[in-house]
Design a protein around this motif. Structure first.
Motif, mmCIF file in Angstrom:
data_model
loop_
_atom_site.group_PDB
_atom_site.id
_atom_site.type_symbol
_atom_site.label_atom_id
_atom_site.label_comp_id
_atom_site.label_asym_id
_atom_site.label_seq_id
_atom_site.Cartn_x
_atom_site.Cartn_y
_atom_site.Cartn_z
ATOM 1 N N VAL A 1 87.339 56.461 55.805
ATOM 2 C CA VAL A 1 86.885 57.322 55.019
ATOM 3 C C VAL A 1 86.001 56.560 53.949
ATOM 4 O O VAL A 1 84.803 56.687 53.750
ATOM 5 C CB VAL A 1 87.383 58.312 54.303
ATOM 6 C CG1 VAL A 1 86.859 58.892 53.071
ATOM 7 C CG2 VAL A 1 88.430 59.327 55.141
ATOM 8 N N MET A 2 86.809 55.514 53.386
ATOM 9 C CA MET A 2 85.986 54.627 52.372
ATOM 10 C C MET A 2 87.095 53.529 52.026
ATOM 11 O O MET A 2 88.123 53.742 52.251
ATOM 12 C CB MET A 2 85.610 55.383 51.010
ATOM 13 C CG MET A 2 87.003 55.932 50.124
ATOM 14 S SD MET A 2 86.400 56.967 48.865
ATOM 15 C CE MET A 2 85.353 58.354 49.804
ATOM 16 N N ASP A 3 86.641 52.527 51.148
ATOM 17 C CA ASP A 3 87.479 51.574 50.767
ATOM 18 C C ASP A 3 86.954 50.957 49.452
ATOM 19 O O ASP A 3 86.109 51.545 49.048
ATOM 20 C CB ASP A 3 87.609 50.318 51.660
ATOM 21 C CG ASP A 3 86.264 49.699 51.784
ATOM 22 O OD1 ASP A 3 85.352 49.783 51.255
ATOM 23 O OD2 ASP A 3 86.250 48.663 53.086
ATOM 24 N N VAL B 1 72.762 49.288 53.283
ATOM 25 C CA VAL B 1 73.748 48.922 52.972
ATOM 26 C C VAL B 1 74.237 47.729 53.741
ATOM 27 O O VAL B 1 73.876 47.889 55.126
ATOM 28 C CB VAL B 1 75.104 49.705 52.618
ATOM 29 C CG1 VAL B 1 74.414 50.700 51.471
ATOM 30 C CG2 VAL B 1 75.558 50.476 53.692
ATOM 31 N N LEU B 2 74.854 46.500 53.304
ATOM 32 C CA LEU B 2 75.666 45.804 54.102
ATOM 33 C C LEU B 2 77.108 46.189 53.944
ATOM 34 O O LEU B 2 77.822 45.915 52.902
ATOM 35 C CB LEU B 2 75.389 44.391 53.604
ATOM 36 C CG LEU B 2 75.885 43.341 54.101
ATOM 37 C CD1 LEU B 2 75.394 43.139 55.664
ATOM 38 C CD2 LEU B 2 75.984 41.823 53.667
ATOM 39 N N GLY C 1 87.464 57.391 43.508
ATOM 40 C CA GLY C 1 87.123 57.607 42.251
ATOM 41 C C GLY C 1 85.568 57.012 41.854
ATOM 42 O O GLY C 1 85.127 56.909 40.554
ATOM 43 N N PHE C 2 85.082 56.276 43.004
ATOM 44 C CA PHE C 2 83.946 55.608 42.453
ATOM 45 C C PHE C 2 82.436 56.339 42.056
ATOM 46 O O PHE C 2 81.803 56.178 41.024
ATOM 47 C CB PHE C 2 83.748 54.746 43.527
ATOM 48 C CG PHE C 2 84.583 53.401 43.710
ATOM 49 C CD1 PHE C 2 84.554 52.233 42.720
ATOM 50 C CD2 PHE C 2 85.515 53.377 44.741
ATOM 51 C CE1 PHE C 2 85.536 51.602 42.893
ATOM 52 C CE2 PHE C 2 86.248 52.519 44.763
ATOM 53 C CZ PHE C 2 86.400 51.512 43.821
ATOM 54 N N THR C 3 82.529 57.605 42.894
ATOM 55 C CA THR C 3 81.365 58.393 42.482
ATOM 56 C C THR C 3 81.421 59.164 41.247
ATOM 57 O O THR C 3 80.876 59.025 40.319
ATOM 58 C CB THR C 3 81.052 59.612 43.326
ATOM 59 O OG1 THR C 3 80.939 59.084 44.882
ATOM 60 C CG2 THR C 3 79.994 60.446 43.079
ATOM 61 N N MET C 4 82.760 59.449 40.648
ATOM 62 C CA MET C 4 83.072 59.998 39.453
ATOM 63 C C MET C 4 82.871 58.888 38.349
ATOM 64 O O MET C 4 82.423 59.131 37.116
ATOM 65 C CB MET C 4 84.542 60.432 39.478
ATOM 66 C CG MET C 4 85.184 60.922 37.975
ATOM 67 S SD MET C 4 86.721 61.272 38.014
ATOM 68 C CE MET C 4 87.796 59.840 38.461
ATOM 69 N N HIS C 5 83.512 57.749 38.632
ATOM 70 C CA HIS C 5 83.104 56.493 37.820
ATOM 71 C C HIS C 5 81.817 56.437 37.428
ATOM 72 O O HIS C 5 81.442 56.088 36.226
ATOM 73 C CB HIS C 5 83.625 55.372 38.305
ATOM 74 C CG HIS C 5 83.736 54.043 37.409
ATOM 75 N ND1 HIS C 5 82.393 53.236 37.502
ATOM 76 C CD2 HIS C 5 84.429 53.626 36.541
ATOM 77 C CE1 HIS C 5 82.752 52.319 36.390
ATOM 78 N NE2 HIS C 5 84.031 52.529 35.918
ATOM 79 N N SER D 1 78.935 51.183 47.270
ATOM 80 C CA SER D 1 77.422 51.161 46.690
ATOM 81 C C SER D 1 76.956 52.619 47.172
ATOM 82 O O SER D 1 76.142 53.140 46.207
ATOM 83 C CB SER D 1 76.551 50.289 47.247
ATOM 84 O OG SER D 1 76.452 49.986 48.731
ATOM 85 N N THR D 2 77.404 53.208 48.414
ATOM 86 C CA THR D 2 76.886 54.470 48.645
ATOM 87 C C THR D 2 77.596 55.497 47.724
ATOM 88 O O THR D 2 76.745 56.513 47.105
ATOM 89 C CB THR D 2 77.410 54.874 50.197
ATOM 90 O OG1 THR D 2 78.533 54.673 50.245
ATOM 91 C CG2 THR D 2 76.680 53.845 51.079
#
Length: 227
Positions: A39-41, A207-208, A73-77, A46-47
């Motif tokens: 799902v994510m890490d 993205v890379l 939590g990165f989108t929220m951040h 960046s996405t």
């Protein structure tokens, strides 16, 4: 490459696993998987940040924001980094993921959730938006799956179709923006967005990812006074 399981939960939708990836010559990373699907890490984020920035850039006054999908939590951040945001409702269907963020299993979780602007709702985003007060939000950011072509859960296909998109439009104020992340180009999603909003834009995003060049997509639609 060594993997260490940090947490695991069995839910109505299957298995949710948080594990630590420990490469030999690189920093460790947390990795979230659902039913064995990545799902994510915490390395390639960046996405998630692009999802938030794309919406924030086109929103005139993003005071009230809905983030569909807590993830790590990165989108929220990124949303909270915008001083214009007065409240951010995060809708996450998995209680276990919310618990891992709150108890520090995800290290950055407690600090993010301590922000007084944040409220977390454990619910299906489709239900949450259908029940939302009309015209109560300025942004809806949807990142609950890998897009319509790479579903983690088959039931999420409904989130890319007109009935759900209409619920999102109804929850947005005039000038409000819906942004949806997809792992691949999704012409049918763009078509559905145009049918509901009258206009939509597909934005490719390069993205890379773990030394591989990838291209993801952000789908942006705005509520106009004519919608």
């Amino acid at each position: 490459m060594e993997y260490v399981e940090i947490a695991r939960a069995e839910t109505e939708r299957g298995e949710l696993v948080l594990r630590e990836r420990r490469p030999e010559n690189a920093p460790t990373a947390l990795e979230l998987r659902a039913n064995g699907v990545f799902v994510m890490d915490t390395v390639e984020v960046s996405t998630e940040r692009a999802l938030a920035r794309a919406a924030l850039e086109v929103a005139d006054d993003p005071r009230a924001v809905v983030v569909g999908g807590l993830g790590l939590g990165f989108t929220m951040h990124e949303v909270l980094a915008d001083s214009r945001v007065e409240r951010c409702a995060v809708v996450e269907i998995e209680q276990a993921l919310v618990d891992w963020m709150r108890d520090g299993t995800v290290p950055q979780g407690p600090a993010l959730l301590a922000d007084e602007r944040v409220s977390v709702v454990v619910a299906d985003i489709a239900v949450a938006l259908a029940e939302a007060t009309p015209a109560s939000y300025d942004l809806v950011l949807l990142d609950v799956d890998n897009g319509p072509g790479y579903l983690v859960h088959d039931a999420n296909a409904a989130l890319y179709r007109e009935p759900f998109l209409e619920s999102a439009r109804q929850a947005l104020r005039t000038g409000g923006v819906l942004v949806i992340w997809s792992a691949a180009e999704a012409p049918e999603l763009e078509k559905a967005l145009r049918a509901v909003f009258g206009d939509a834009e597909a934005r490719p995003y390069d993205v890379l990812l773990q030394d591989r060049d990838e291209q993801y997509w952000l789908y942006v639609a705005r509520v106009t006074s004519e919608a």
